[in-house]
Scaffold this motif. Structure first.
Motif, short mmCIF file in Angstrom:
data_model
loop_
_atom_site.label_atom_id
_atom_site.label_comp_id
_atom_site.label_asym_id
_atom_site.label_seq_id
_atom_site.Cartn_x
_atom_site.Cartn_y
_atom_site.Cartn_z
N PRO A 340 -11.35 -1.38 -3.14
CA PRO A 340 -10.17 -1.30 -3.98
C PRO A 340 -10.25 -0.31 -5.14
O PRO A 340 -11.34 0.04 -5.60
N CYS A 341 -9.09 0.11 -5.59
CA CYS A 341 -8.99 0.96 -6.78
C CYS A 341 -9.33 0.14 -8.02
O CYS A 341 -9.37 -1.09 -7.98
N VAL A 342 -9.52 0.82 -9.11
CA VAL A 342 -9.97 0.13 -10.31
C VAL A 342 -8.92 -0.85 -10.85
O VAL A 342 -9.25 -1.88 -11.41
N GLY B 20 -3.28 1.30 -7.72
CA GLY B 20 -2.40 0.31 -8.32
C GLY B 20 -1.11 0.09 -7.57
O GLY B 20 -0.16 -0.46 -8.12
N CYS B 21 -1.05 0.48 -6.31
CA CYS B 21 0.21 0.32 -5.57
C CYS B 21 0.49 -1.13 -5.22
O CYS B 21 1.62 -1.50 -4.97
N GLY B 22 -0.55 -1.96 -5.17
CA GLY B 22 -0.34 -3.38 -4.93
C GLY B 22 -0.16 -3.80 -3.48
O GLY B 22 0.19 -4.94 -3.21
N GLU B 23 -0.40 -2.92 -2.54
CA GLU B 23 -0.18 -3.30 -1.13
C GLU B 23 -1.31 -4.16 -0.54
O GLU B 23 -1.16 -4.74 0.53
N CYS B 24 -2.44 -4.21 -1.23
CA CYS B 24 -3.57 -4.94 -0.65
C CYS B 24 -3.40 -6.45 -0.80
O CYS B 24 -2.58 -6.93 -1.55
N GLN B 25 -4.26 -7.17 -0.10
CA GLN B 25 -4.22 -8.64 -0.12
C GLN B 25 -4.58 -9.19 -1.49
O GLN B 25 -5.34 -8.57 -2.22
N VAL B 42 -10.18 -4.40 1.25
CA VAL B 42 -9.92 -3.06 1.76
C VAL B 42 -8.66 -2.52 1.09
O VAL B 42 -7.67 -3.21 0.96
N CYS B 43 -8.75 -1.28 0.67
CA CYS B 43 -7.60 -0.62 0.05
C CYS B 43 -6.65 -0.16 1.14
O CYS B 43 -7.03 0.57 2.05
N GLU B 44 -5.42 -0.60 1.06
CA GLU B 44 -4.45 -0.25 2.10
C GLU B 44 -4.14 1.25 2.09
O GLU B 44 -3.81 1.84 3.12
S1 SF4 Z 1 -3.87 -0.92 -1.86
FE1 SF4 Z 1 -5.51 0.32 -2.74
S2 SF4 Z 1 -4.53 1.65 -4.28
FE2 SF4 Z 1 -3.11 -0.03 -3.80
S3 SF4 Z 1 -3.57 -1.56 -5.38
FE3 SF4 Z 1 -4.72 -2.11 -3.56
S4 SF4 Z 1 -6.71 -1.17 -3.90
FE4 SF4 Z 1 -5.29 -0.19 -5.33
#
Ligand code: SF4
Ligand code: SF4
Ligand code: SF4
Lengths: 458, 49
Positions: A340-342, B20-25, B42-44
């Motif tokens: 994940p991003c920070v 910070g897009c917020g798509e992840c679980q 996992v980052c979407e």
């Molecule tokens: S999907 Fe990736 S970029 Fe978007 S909030 Fe989650 S971790 Fe961050």
């Protein structure tokens, strides 16, 4: 911030704020520790300090490597996120996940159940009706903003006790996906008692993830997870879980065998290994969340034993991985490059804001662990969230709201811990649960060591 | 480098720029239900690329 530790023969240096991970030799390990204490130390001073033990050329070489990592922003970095990026309170949030407690009832009587065998704090038993569930899905769609993927967990109690409704709700969800431009990801958590072929087939078609509850070795499992009659449930569920897991594996689908360890099986690594020996390969085992007064609660004096168990488990995992029969363990899974991003790492677990728990009657709570505690009743799926004051409190729960987290190396992996644990132990949601933290830090260290060990292999 | 081996990791500083897009679980949800680990998610966004 730097965090250094030695495990399984590796010297590991975490540069916490950049997320960099370095495997270093003994000399560099010491040099980094010295520099971390006093950054003004000159190369000459450090050479003077170590030249009795190491040749000067080696020391200078190591120092030059350290300096180049520093220049590259991979060592001795600072937390630049705190003030720069996130105004947590002002941050708009959308609801992206619901835990639907479709059954406040259960066909087992597990001793540690936080749901009190489905009654959640002594509340009434009951099953969710289709109408309530449908309203919950509509509520989720309506409050999810631009978020495309919506997660729905069928939970309980034992959700298979309300299977007909689960099926209908999945069908309803699918029927509105296109029009609403959303995608539902369904998950179900089950104790396995009612599993049958029809249910497995359906889940293999529709459920992104299936969580099967199993506590490990037969005697451990049967002690904590009996039927109300006192008889154990192990023999009944194992063949079903094996069949289900094999099907999902063959289809490339996710599942978890998920257990809870307590004071009664402090040697829980044996239980996880038992899962693997039964042929399962996606595993999870968690410390029980319980009031300190419970006989099965984890006690502070158990911690050294438990930490050792994580080491035992890690070594076994590495061994089996190398033999080509590896398995994953949820708490050792760290995605170093695709993680994940920070923002995500700092913003807490999402309870009370992005993630809500729903009772069979449609009441909304900050998450499944708060269900039934009237103080946290937020509203309902029919008339929405009434207690925005509580939501605001949860919004502010993040790494920076907890003093301990600011100085904790695990903060970007842990995200500030569990609000429900904090509430259970301190009566407030923005504190930390120390036993949980000790174990979390150990798991993060061990997970990274495993990455190191496998990286060295290649 | 001879003394130090650096594992490849996602740079947290870089992730600030596009994140910070917020798509992840949500974190608790993925498997455990009493958990607080995000490091394993996992980052979407990265998944798409
Ligand atoms: S999907 Fe990736 S970029 Fe978007 S909030 Fe989650 S971790 Fe961050
Ligand atoms: S382990 Fe504890 S102190 Fe560290 S970040 Fe998590 S909750 Fe905070
Ligand atoms: S408060 Fe705890 S149990 Fe609830 S969603 Fe967050 S981490 Fe999970």
């Amino acid at each position: 911030m730097i965090h250094q530790y030695q495990n399984n023969g590796f010297n590991i240096v975490l540069d916490v704020d950049s997320g960099s991970i370095h495997l270093v030799d003994g000399l560099s390990y010491q040099l980094i520790a010295d520099l971390d204490k006093d950054r003004t130390l000159s190369d000459d001073t450090l050479v003077g300090e170590y030249e009795e033990k190491y040749p000067e050329s080696e020391i200078r070489e190591s120092l030059s490597e350290i300096h180049s990592l520093e220049k590259a922003g991979q060592l001795f970095t600072e937390d630049i996120y705190k003030n720069a990026v996130i105004d947590f309170k002002a941050r708009p949030t959308v609801v992206k996940a619901l835990c639907l407690n479709v059954a406040h009832d259960c066909n087992l009587a597990c001793k540690y159940c936080f749901a009190d065998e489905g009654s959640y704090n002594g509340g009434p038993k009951g099953l969710m009706s289709y109408e309530v569930g449908k309203q919950a899905l509509d509520f989720l769609v309506a409050h999810s903003g631009h978020r495309h993927n919506l997660e729905v967990d069928f939970f309980g109690g034992e959700p298979l006790m309300d299977w007909a409704v689960v099926r209908k709700l999945v069908a309803y969800g699918r029927s509105i996906e296109k029009e609403k431009d959303k995608h539902f990801r369904f998950t179900i958590t089950t104790n396995g008692v009612l599993l049958n072929d029809e249910i497995m087939d359906f889940c293999n078609r529709e459920m992104d993830n299936v969580v099967m509850s199993l506590d490990g070795r037969k005697e451990v499992h049967d002690h904590m997870r009996p039927f109300p009659s006192g008889k154990g449930s192990y023999d009944l569920i194992i063949p079903k879980f094996q069949k289900f897991a094999a099907q999902r594996k063959a289809l490339g689908l996710q599942y978890y065998i998920r257990g809870t360890y307590t004071h009664y099986n402090l040697d829980f690594a044996q239980d996880v290994i038992h899962y693997a020996d039964l042929g399962f390969d996606q595993l999870s085992m968690e410390p029980v969340v319980a009031p300190q007064s419970a006989d099965y609660a984890i006690r502070p004096e158990d911690i050294p034993v438990l930490k050792e168990q994580y080491d035992i488990l890690a070594k076994e995992m590495i061994r089996r991985q190398k033999e080509g029969r590896g398995f994953t363990f949820f708490h050792f899974m760290i995605d170093l490059t695709g993680g994940p991003c920070v923002y995500k790492r700092l913003s807490g677990c999402g309870s009370g804001t992005e993630y809500l728990g729903v009772t069979p009657w449609g009441d909304l709570y900050p998450c499944h662990q708060f269900v039934g505690n009237q103080k946290f009743l937020l509203g309902s799926v029919f008339d929405g969230i009434r207690r925005t004051d509580i939501v605001d409190e949860f919004k502010c729960c993040n790494v920076y709201s907890r003093k301990e987290c600011s100085s904790c190396f695990a903060r970007y992996y842990c995200s500030g811990g569990c609000a429900a644990n904090s509430y259970n132990f301190h009566g407030r949601i923005d504190d930390v649960y120390e036993i949980g933290c000790e174990l979390e830090r150990k798991r993060v260290e061990t997970a990274i060591m495993i990455k190191a060990a496998l990286a060295k292999e290649n | 480098m001879k003394h130090i081996q650096t594992l490849s990791t996602r740079s947290l500083q870089e992730s600030m720029k596009k994140g910070g897009c917020g798509e992840c679980q949500t974190s608790c949800q993925s498997a455990c239900k009493t958990s607080c680990t995000v490091g394993n998610q996992v980052c979407e966004q990265l998944k798409k690329n």
